[in-house]
Motif scaffolding. Structure first.
Motif, PDB file in Angstrom:
ATOM      1  N   ASN A   1      -0.332   3.395  -1.841  1.00  0.00           N
ATOM      2  CA  ASN A   1      -1.599   3.802  -1.214  1.00  0.00           C
ATOM      3  C   ASN A   1      -1.505   5.037  -0.322  1.00  0.00           C
ATOM      4  O   ASN A   1      -2.429   5.326   0.425  1.00  0.00           O
ATOM      5  CB  ASN A   1      -2.244   2.649  -0.455  1.00  0.00           C
ATOM      6  CG  ASN A   1      -2.744   1.584  -1.400  1.00  0.00           C
ATOM      7  OD1 ASN A   1      -3.196   1.885  -2.506  1.00  0.00           O
ATOM      8  ND2 ASN A   1      -2.659   0.342  -0.978  1.00  0.00           N
ATOM      9  N   ALA A   2      -0.407   5.753  -0.351  1.00  0.00           N
ATOM     10  CA  ALA A   2      -0.271   7.002   0.391  1.00  0.00           C
ATOM     11  C   ALA A   2      -0.277   8.161  -0.603  1.00  0.00           C
ATOM     12  O   ALA A   2       0.410   8.106  -1.636  1.00  0.00           O
ATOM     13  CB  ALA A   2       1.024   7.009   1.185  1.00  0.00           C
TER      14      ALA A   2
ATOM     15  N   GLU B   1       2.915  18.839  -3.029  1.00  0.00           N
ATOM     16  CA  GLU B   1       3.538  17.542  -2.770  1.00  0.00           C
ATOM     17  C   GLU B   1       3.690  17.326  -1.270  1.00  0.00           C
ATOM     18  O   GLU B   1       4.007  18.260  -0.542  1.00  0.00           O
ATOM     19  CB  GLU B   1       4.929  17.490  -3.394  1.00  0.00           C
ATOM     20  CG  GLU B   1       4.961  17.687  -4.888  1.00  0.00           C
ATOM     21  CD  GLU B   1       6.380  17.824  -5.404  1.00  0.00           C
ATOM     22  OE1 GLU B   1       7.304  17.266  -4.783  1.00  0.00           O
ATOM     23  OE2 GLU B   1       6.557  18.500  -6.420  1.00  0.00           O
ATOM     24  N   SER B   2       3.479  16.094  -0.828  1.00  0.00           N
ATOM     25  CA  SER B   2       3.688  15.772   0.584  1.00  0.00           C
ATOM     26  C   SER B   2       5.086  15.229   0.832  1.00  0.00           C
ATOM     27  O   SER B   2       5.508  15.107   1.966  1.00  0.00           O
ATOM     28  CB  SER B   2       2.655  14.759   1.070  1.00  0.00           C
ATOM     29  OG  SER B   2       2.837  13.526   0.422  1.00  0.00           O
ATOM     30  N   LYS B   3       5.776  14.887  -0.225  1.00  0.00           N
ATOM     31  CA  LYS B   3       7.166  14.432  -0.114  1.00  0.00           C
ATOM     32  C   LYS B   3       7.882  14.853  -1.378  1.00  0.00           C
ATOM     33  O   LYS B   3       7.252  15.248  -2.365  1.00  0.00           O
ATOM     34  CB  LYS B   3       7.250  12.914   0.059  1.00  0.00           C
ATOM     35  CG  LYS B   3       6.904  12.117  -1.181  1.00  0.00           C
ATOM     36  CD  LYS B   3       7.327  10.666  -1.027  1.00  0.00           C
ATOM     37  CE  LYS B   3       7.556  10.078  -2.386  1.00  0.00           C
ATOM     38  NZ  LYS B   3       8.640   9.211  -2.531  1.00  0.00           N
TER      39      LYS B   3
ATOM     40  N   VAL C   1      -9.541  15.427   3.865  1.00  0.00           N
ATOM     41  CA  VAL C   1      -8.870  15.592   5.161  1.00  0.00           C
ATOM     42  C   VAL C   1      -7.351  15.437   4.997  1.00  0.00           C
ATOM     43  O   VAL C   1      -6.576  16.236   5.528  1.00  0.00           O
ATOM     44  CB  VAL C   1      -9.422  14.594   6.203  1.00  0.00           C
ATOM     45  CG1 VAL C   1      -8.604  14.623   7.481  1.00  0.00           C
ATOM     46  CG2 VAL C   1     -10.880  14.893   6.493  1.00  0.00           C
ATOM     47  N   LEU C   2      -6.929  14.442   4.247  1.00  0.00           N
ATOM     48  CA  LEU C   2      -5.491  14.251   4.011  1.00  0.00           C
ATOM     49  C   LEU C   2      -4.909  15.372   3.157  1.00  0.00           C
ATOM     50  O   LEU C   2      -3.791  15.833   3.407  1.00  0.00           O
ATOM     51  CB  LEU C   2      -5.237  12.903   3.350  1.00  0.00           C
ATOM     52  CG  LEU C   2      -5.521  11.683   4.207  1.00  0.00           C
ATOM     53  CD1 LEU C   2      -5.418  10.403   3.387  1.00  0.00           C
ATOM     54  CD2 LEU C   2      -4.582  11.635   5.390  1.00  0.00           C
ATOM     55  N   LEU C   3      -5.665  15.826   2.176  1.00  0.00           N
ATOM     56  CA  LEU C   3      -5.181  16.918   1.327  1.00  0.00           C
ATOM     57  C   LEU C   3      -5.056  18.205   2.128  1.00  0.00           C
ATOM     58  O   LEU C   3      -4.125  18.984   1.921  1.00  0.00           O
ATOM     59  CB  LEU C   3      -6.112  17.111   0.130  1.00  0.00           C
ATOM     60  CG  LEU C   3      -6.281  15.881  -0.779  1.00  0.00           C
ATOM     61  CD1 LEU C   3      -7.149  16.226  -1.976  1.00  0.00           C
ATOM     62  CD2 LEU C   3      -4.954  15.302  -1.207  1.00  0.00           C
TER      63      LEU C   3
ATOM     64  N   GLN D   1       0.641  21.807   5.901  1.00  0.00           N
ATOM     65  CA  GLN D   1       2.063  21.569   6.145  1.00  0.00           C
ATOM     66  C   GLN D   1       2.916  22.376   5.156  1.00  0.00           C
ATOM     67  O   GLN D   1       3.898  23.003   5.552  1.00  0.00           O
ATOM     68  CB  GLN D   1       2.369  20.080   6.022  1.00  0.00           C
ATOM     69  CG  GLN D   1       3.793  19.725   6.322  1.00  0.00           C
ATOM     70  CD  GLN D   1       4.042  18.237   6.187  1.00  0.00           C
ATOM     71  OE1 GLN D   1       3.475  17.565   5.329  1.00  0.00           O
ATOM     72  NE2 GLN D   1       4.897  17.707   7.043  1.00  0.00           N
ATOM     73  N   LYS D   2       2.540  22.374   3.891  1.00  0.00           N
ATOM     74  CA  LYS D   2       3.310  23.103   2.873  1.00  0.00           C
ATOM     75  C   LYS D   2       3.224  24.611   3.072  1.00  0.00           C
ATOM     76  O   LYS D   2       4.185  25.329   2.821  1.00  0.00           O
ATOM     77  CB  LYS D   2       2.834  22.750   1.457  1.00  0.00           C
ATOM     78  CG  LYS D   2       3.272  21.386   1.017  1.00  0.00           C
ATOM     79  CD  LYS D   2       4.774  21.356   0.928  1.00  0.00           C
ATOM     80  CE  LYS D   2       5.284  20.007   0.550  1.00  0.00           C
ATOM     81  NZ  LYS D   2       6.724  19.924   0.564  1.00  0.00           N
TER      82      LYS D   2
END
Length: 121
Positions: free
Chosen positions: A52-53, A74-76, A22-24, A30-31
């Motif tokens: 842990n994020a 990448e999320s950041k 779900v997070l992936l 978003q990307k």
């Protein structure tokens, strides 16, 4: 045998679990600026965490030559050192994995299709 110096960074690497999807999915959408997951999502297999994020993940994909490859999302923004370390870790894991998803393009296509169908529900 190849020797590699490990840079010190705060990232921890681990395999992807079903509960991570779900997070992936959120990172991917978003990307890609998309509302759904498509075949570019691939089959996630490794992730990088910071405190842990989840900050990055690697997915198996079929490239333009119909060969199995991987892509990193990448999320950041990671530092160049962090990107290099994670890419090295992913490449090493990719080379050593015995699973058919890493060797058989048809198997990977099938698995990816099932995950995409499930995750877009």
């Amino acid at each position: 045998m190849e020797t590699r110096l490990q840079h010190s960074n705060d990232l921890k690497y681990s395999e992807v679990y079903f509960s991570d999807l779900v997070l992936l999915k959120q990172i991917f959408m978003q990307k890609k600026d998309s509302d759904i997951v498509n075949e570019d999502f691939g089959l996630p297999f490794l992730l990088a965490k910071e405190a842990n994020a989840i900050v990055a993940f690697a997915s198996l994909i079929i490239n333009d030559h119909n060969e199995i490859d991987f892509v990193i999302y990448e999320s950041k923004d990671l530092s160049e050192e962090e990107k290099e370390d994670f890419r090295w870790y992913v490449e090493d894991y990719f080379r050593k994995s015995p699973s058919d998803n890493y060797r058989d393009p048809e198997q990977l296509k099938s698995t990816t299709s099932r995950i995409i169908d499930w995750i877009n529900v």
